[in-house]
Motif scaffolding. Sequence first.
Motif, short mmCIF file in Angstrom:
data_model
loop_
_atom_site.label_atom_id
_atom_site.label_comp_id
_atom_site.label_asym_id
_atom_site.label_seq_id
_atom_site.Cartn_x
_atom_site.Cartn_y
_atom_site.Cartn_z
N TYR A 131 -16.90 -36.15 -3.80
CA TYR A 131 -18.16 -36.99 -3.46
C TYR A 131 -17.90 -38.53 -3.67
O TYR A 131 -16.78 -38.76 -4.09
CB TYR A 131 -19.50 -36.86 -4.27
N PHE A 132 -18.42 -39.57 -2.91
CA PHE A 132 -18.56 -41.06 -3.12
C PHE A 132 -17.16 -41.37 -2.72
O PHE A 132 -16.31 -42.12 -3.27
CB PHE A 132 -18.68 -41.23 -4.72
N PRO A 171 -23.96 -30.81 -4.10
CA PRO A 171 -25.06 -30.56 -5.37
C PRO A 171 -26.10 -29.71 -5.14
O PRO A 171 -26.44 -29.36 -3.92
CB PRO A 171 -25.58 -31.95 -5.53
N GLY A 205 -23.99 -31.33 -9.05
CA GLY A 205 -22.94 -31.87 -8.94
C GLY A 205 -22.97 -33.45 -8.77
O GLY A 205 -21.89 -34.11 -9.35
N LEU A 206 -23.89 -33.93 -8.62
CA LEU A 206 -24.20 -35.40 -8.50
C LEU A 206 -23.95 -35.87 -10.05
O LEU A 206 -23.25 -36.91 -9.99
CB LEU A 206 -25.54 -35.77 -8.00
N GLN A 236 -20.30 -35.98 -10.47
CA GLN A 236 -19.55 -36.94 -9.90
C GLN A 236 -19.87 -38.24 -9.78
O GLN A 236 -18.95 -39.30 -9.61
CB GLN A 236 -19.55 -36.20 -8.46
N MET A 237 -21.24 -38.75 -10.33
CA MET A 237 -21.55 -40.01 -10.25
C MET A 237 -20.80 -41.09 -11.31
O MET A 237 -20.71 -40.23 -12.45
CB MET A 237 -22.88 -40.24 -9.92
N SER A 273 -30.86 -34.95 -11.69
CA SER A 273 -30.82 -36.04 -10.76
C SER A 273 -32.15 -36.19 -9.88
O SER A 273 -32.58 -37.19 -9.46
CB SER A 273 -29.54 -36.23 -9.93
#
Lengths: 271, 360
Positions: A46-47, B116, B170-171, B174-175, B260
Motif C-alpha cells: 500500500y501507499f 485491508p 491492513g491499513l 501499513q500506514m 480504521s
Amino acid sequence: MFTRRISILVGHFGSGKSEIAVNYSMRLARDGLPVSLIDLDVIKPYFRSRSARDQLAAAGVELVAPTGDSFYADLPIMLPRVRGLCRQHDRRVVMDVGGDDAGARVIGSLDDVLDPDEIEVAAVLNFNRPFTADPDQAVAMIRGIEGNARMRVTGVIANTHLMQFTKPETVRSGYENACECARRLSVKVLAVCVPSVLEGEFSGDEFESKLFPISRVIRTTFAADTDSAGGDSGVPEQPPAPGFAPAVEGRYGVRKVGPLFVPAAMPDEEG
Amino acid sequence: MARKLMKGCEAIGEAAIKANCKLFFGYPITPQNEIPEYMSRRLPQVGGTFVQAESEVAASNMLYGAAGAGERVFTSSSSPGISLMQEAVSYMAGSELPVVIVNIMRAGPGLGGILPSQADYFQSTKGGGHGDYRLLVLAPSSVQEAVDLMQDAFDLADHYRNPVMVIADGLIGQMMEPVEFKEDRQPCRSLPSKDWATTGWKGEGRPRAIVNSLFLDPNLLERHNEKLTAKYAEMARNEVRVAEYFTDEDYDLLVVAYGSVARVCLSAIRQLRAEGKRVALVRPISLFPFPTEVIERAANKAGRVLVVELSTGQMLEDVRMAVGKDFPVAFHGRTGGNLVTPDEAREKILAQLAAREASR
C-alpha cells in the motif's frame, strides 16, 4: 532538485521516496516537460506512488506501473516500458524504487541500459525512521542499497519530518544529519523537503540546498491522529476484589474520549 | 522518549520488544511482512530469537512450546495465515498458554486479496478453532493505539493465562504515524508467577509442570471447561475497552465502528456535527469482551444505530444482540479491500438520519 534526465529515488522504506517522486514529477509536468514516473516498488503493498494514479493523470504525468490485477500486487514485475524509457532521450524519468537494499535490487537489473551520465541516484533520508535514526545507520543503509542497485548514490535528500508533529527544528536537525551523511559519502544534499504548510518558516537561503515543499498526495482518507501520543489506551480500572459489585461505569472502564481527530478534507486515495 | 515515525507493523514489533518479548516465530504473508522483517533485525540486537518457520502451522506450535516454557512470545500473520494457525490457537487456549497473536487482516475469503479488511471478526471473537474457548481480542484504530494495546496484550495474556489476539485491518499495519513509547510504563495487570511452566524439574520443590489440553476423563474435561468459562466471564467483567465520542451530548443516530473505519466515520461525524447534525460514535476497542452494555445504553439514547465495517456484517451481529431484535439497526460494509471513504460514511449517516425523521 535534479539536473539530469533520470532521477532515481532510493532509501529506507517509509523515508518518503514515493511522496517526493509524485510531487517532483507533477512539478516537472507543470513546467511543461514530458515526464514519466516509474513505480518500481515491489516491497510494500500500500501507499505506493501508483496510489496517486488519478492525481498523476490529471497533472499530465505518465505513470508506469503494472496494470490490471497486477496493479494491486507486490510482485517483482518489470514492465518493458521501463527499459524503453531508459533509452528514450526526450523524456524526463523519475524512478520510485522500493525500500531498503531489498527494494533496490530491482534497479540493479537496469545497469546495462542506464547511461551513468544521464542518471542521478538520490537517497531519501528521514532520521525519525527506525534503522536510519542517525548518520551511521543511514550511511550503512545507503551502502547496502548501492550494493544491490549496482550503482552509487550521487546525492541525498533531507526529508526528516514527523507528519502532523513536524516543527521547523525537525527539518533543521534532519538537514544537519543529512549534511553529515553527504560529507561521508562525498555527495551533495540535493534538496531539503518541508511540508508546504511550513514553507514560510524558512528563508530561501537558510540551507545551502534548495527547499522542496511537499504536499502529501499519498495518504489515508481520514485525518491525522493529533492526540494519539501519550494517551491511555482505554485500560479499564484494576479488576475489583471478588464479591464486590461495582457500578457499571467502573466495571466496564468506559473510556470517555473527546474529539480525537481533526476533520478530514482530502482526496480519496481509493483505487 | 522522542516520537518516531513508524509503520503500524514496525510499531507493533517494537512494542513487543518494549514489553520484554524476546521470541518471535512466524512466516511471511502480505500485508504484515514488516513485522517479521522488523523482528528479524531487532531481536538479535536485544538478545532475542527470531525464527522464520516453515509454515504458520509450525510457527504457531513453536509459540505453544515457548509459552509452555514460560517465555513471552508472539507471532503475527494475515488472514489466511491466521486460519492455518487455528488448531494451535485452540490448543493454546485449552492449555491456558499466554501468547500474543497479531492479525493484520486482508480481504477474503480464501486467498482473497492483499488489501485491508475486517472480515476476521468472527474468526477472532467466536473461536476460529474448535472447542469452547475465547480469546481476548483487541482492535487498535491508530498506530499509537496499536503500540499501547500490544504492550497491554502481553500483560493480559500473562494475567489470564490466555492467548490474546490483536487484530488490525491492513491499513493500520501499513500506514505510518508518529508514535511514542512510554519510558516508565507499568504492567496494566498483576503478573502472577509462572509456576506452571515447564522450566525443568529438579525432583523436588514443586510438582512436575505439565502443559496439556488432553483430558480423557469426561468429568475432568468438564471441570476444565467450567474453569475456563469462569475465566472468560472474569475477562468479560473486567476487560471491556471502548471509546465513546459525543455520547454525552444529544444525538439522533449512533454509529458503531472499530479500527480504521471508526476514524473514517469520526471524520464524517465531526463534519456533520459542525453542520448541526446530531450523531455520536461508539468505537469498541476490545471485541471480546464486547462492550454490549455501553452500546445498548448509547443506542437507546439515539433510537437508531448504523454499523460500519470492512465486511459484510460481522460485528453487526453483536450490536444486534446488544440492542435486541426489534431495534432499528442499519449496516454499511465494504469488502474486497475497498475502504469506506468519509464521503460515503457521510452519505450513509445522512440517509439514516432521514429515515429516523420519516419514522417519527
